[in-house]
Motif scaffolding. Sequence first.
Motif, PDB file in Angstrom:
ATOM      1  N   ARG A 145       2.264 131.379  69.546  1.00 25.95           N
ATOM      2  CA  ARG A 145       0.749 131.118  69.349  1.00 25.95           C
ATOM      3  C   ARG A 145       0.042 130.310  70.237  1.00 25.95           C
ATOM      4  N   GLN A 198       6.424 151.785  79.072  1.00 25.47           N
ATOM      5  CA  GLN A 198       5.482 151.091  77.985  1.00 25.47           C
ATOM      6  C   GLN A 198       5.702 151.514  76.654  1.00 25.47           C
ATOM      7  N   PHE A 199       5.492 150.522  75.826  1.00 26.26           N
ATOM      8  CA  PHE A 199       5.381 151.150  74.379  1.00 26.26           C
ATOM      9  C   PHE A 199       3.781 151.093  74.041  1.00 26.26           C
ATOM     10  N   THR A 209      -1.555 150.108  64.923  1.00 28.16           N
ATOM     11  CA  THR A 209      -2.247 148.820  64.280  1.00 28.16           C
ATOM     12  C   THR A 209      -1.245 148.416  63.001  1.00 28.16           C
ATOM     13  N   GLN A 263      -7.128 143.895  67.616  1.00 26.44           N
ATOM     14  CA  GLN A 263      -6.498 144.756  68.632  1.00 26.44           C
ATOM     15  C   GLN A 263      -5.371 145.271  68.571  1.00 26.44           C
ATOM     16  N   GLY A 264      -4.206 144.685  67.648  1.00 20.59           N
ATOM     17  CA  GLY A 264      -3.260 144.910  67.497  1.00 20.59           C
ATOM     18  C   GLY A 264      -2.074 144.320  68.369  1.00 20.59           C
ATOM     19  N   LEU A 265      -1.128 145.018  68.774  1.00 24.96           N
ATOM     20  CA  LEU A 265      -0.088 144.579  69.893  1.00 24.96           C
ATOM     21  C   LEU A 265      -0.692 145.490  71.298  1.00 24.96           C
ATOM     22  N   PHE A 306      -0.014 145.960  75.145  1.00 23.80           N
ATOM     23  CA  PHE A 306       1.208 145.783  76.240  1.00 23.80           C
ATOM     24  C   PHE A 306       0.446 145.037  77.468  1.00 23.80           C
ATOM     25  N   LEU A 309      -1.230 135.776  69.569  1.00 21.28           N
ATOM     26  CA  LEU A 309       0.260 135.582  69.623  1.00 21.28           C
ATOM     27  C   LEU A 309       0.767 136.410  70.665  1.00 21.28           C
ATOM     28  N   GLN A 318      -1.025 140.095  70.715  1.00 24.82           N
ATOM     29  CA  GLN A 318      -1.356 140.363  69.370  1.00 24.82           C
ATOM     30  C   GLN A 318      -2.296 139.647  69.048  1.00 24.82           C
ATOM     31  N   GLU A 378       5.790 144.833  82.136  1.00 23.64           N
ATOM     32  CA  GLU A 378       7.068 144.771  81.834  1.00 23.64           C
ATOM     33  C   GLU A 378       7.918 144.321  83.290  1.00 23.64           C
ATOM     34  N   LEU A 427       4.036 137.891  72.430  1.00 23.73           N
ATOM     35  CA  LEU A 427       5.280 138.271  72.203  1.00 23.73           C
ATOM     36  C   LEU A 427       6.066 138.840  73.334  1.00 23.73           C
ATOM     37  N   TYR A 465       3.651 141.245  75.343  1.00 24.85           N
ATOM     38  CA  TYR A 465       2.518 141.797  74.504  1.00 24.85           C
ATOM     39  C   TYR A 465       1.852 140.899  74.026  1.00 24.85           C
ATOM     40  N   PHE A 503      12.219 141.768  69.650  1.00 18.90           N
ATOM     41  CA  PHE A 503      11.041 140.895  69.940  1.00 18.90           C
ATOM     42  C   PHE A 503      11.393 139.351  69.788  1.00 18.90           C
ATOM     43  N   GLY A 504      10.937 138.568  70.332  1.00 16.30           N
ATOM     44  CA  GLY A 504      11.074 137.085  70.144  1.00 16.30           C
ATOM     45  C   GLY A 504      10.183 136.700  69.081  1.00 16.30           C
ATOM     46  N   PRO A 505      10.150 135.380  68.536  1.00 13.08           N
ATOM     47  CA  PRO A 505       9.278 134.974  67.423  1.00 13.08           C
ATOM     48  C   PRO A 505       7.826 134.832  67.958  1.00 13.08           C
ATOM     49  N   PHE A 556       1.549 150.924  70.539  1.00 10.19           N
ATOM     50  CA  PHE A 556       1.782 150.469  69.041  1.00 10.19           C
ATOM     51  C   PHE A 556       0.674 151.108  68.404  1.00 10.19           C
ATOM     52  N   LYS A 586       5.612 135.910  62.622  1.00 10.08           N
ATOM     53  CA  LYS A 586       6.877 136.190  63.091  1.00 10.08           C
ATOM     54  C   LYS A 586       6.828 137.336  64.048  1.00 10.08           C
ATOM     55  N   GLY A 587       7.759 137.422  65.027  1.00  4.09           N
ATOM     56  CA  GLY A 587       7.668 138.495  65.822  1.00  4.09           C
ATOM     57  C   GLY A 587       8.343 139.795  65.189  1.00  4.09           C
ATOM     58  N   PRO A 588       7.850 141.177  65.531  1.00  6.49           N
ATOM     59  CA  PRO A 588       8.425 142.199  64.947  1.00  6.49           C
ATOM     60  C   PRO A 588       9.793 142.313  64.921  1.00  6.49           C
TER      61      PRO A 588
END
Lengths: 111, 110
Positions: free
Chosen positions: A107, B97-98, B102, A41-43, A45, A88, A37, A48, A90, A35, A102-104, B100, B42-44
Amino acid sequence: KAGVTQTPRYLIKTRGQQVTLSCSPISGHRSVSWYQQTPGQGLQFLFEYFSETQRNKGNFPGRFSGRQFSNSRSEMNVSTLELGDSALYLCASSFGSADSYFGPGTRLLVL
Amino acid sequence: EDQVTQSPEALRLQEGESSSLNCSYTVSGLRGLFWYRQDPGKGPEFLFTLYSAGEEKEKERLKATLTKKESFLHITAPKPEDSATYLCAVRANTGNQFYFGTGTSLTVIP
């Protein structure tokens, strides 16, 4: 059980360069999703992978690509970086279609 | 088109002041609705998965509920450490697919 790990954690690149990000999923998880982020725009996709095959793809240009190895580790590559690719990134892993962890994140800053 | 809308965008609460966050969704066949918490940089962090209308799940001060069109994350007597962005996501039956929302940025003031 170790969580999802991503390397590197921080990266600075310049426009036109390419970058490779790595993700190691939770042991036993075969699905890895990526993903992007950003504050606006937020997260979103990207794609996969499941058992080394791309199973799903989001609406990103072909500059964004990925792959998965036989040990389920995944890499994401972005070629010809643009300023707008700063974000970021992810990675999330899951066992089949179950809960995703999720991982950290990595960046990425493109100058 | 599958989509997720979260409200409010931001919420400030006094410590101990209970409230709810909303997640409205449209999806062609719901496989699951997910709540995550994300701290800055951090990640979610996974909180809950809900699969069918009427389902409820609880964890400490958080309780998630699901209807056919929306989900609520209820926060009871919040503490400052509950301050974070709460993300909602849905997964459709078609594809893996997810999608999300905002997020809702929650600030709990001591």
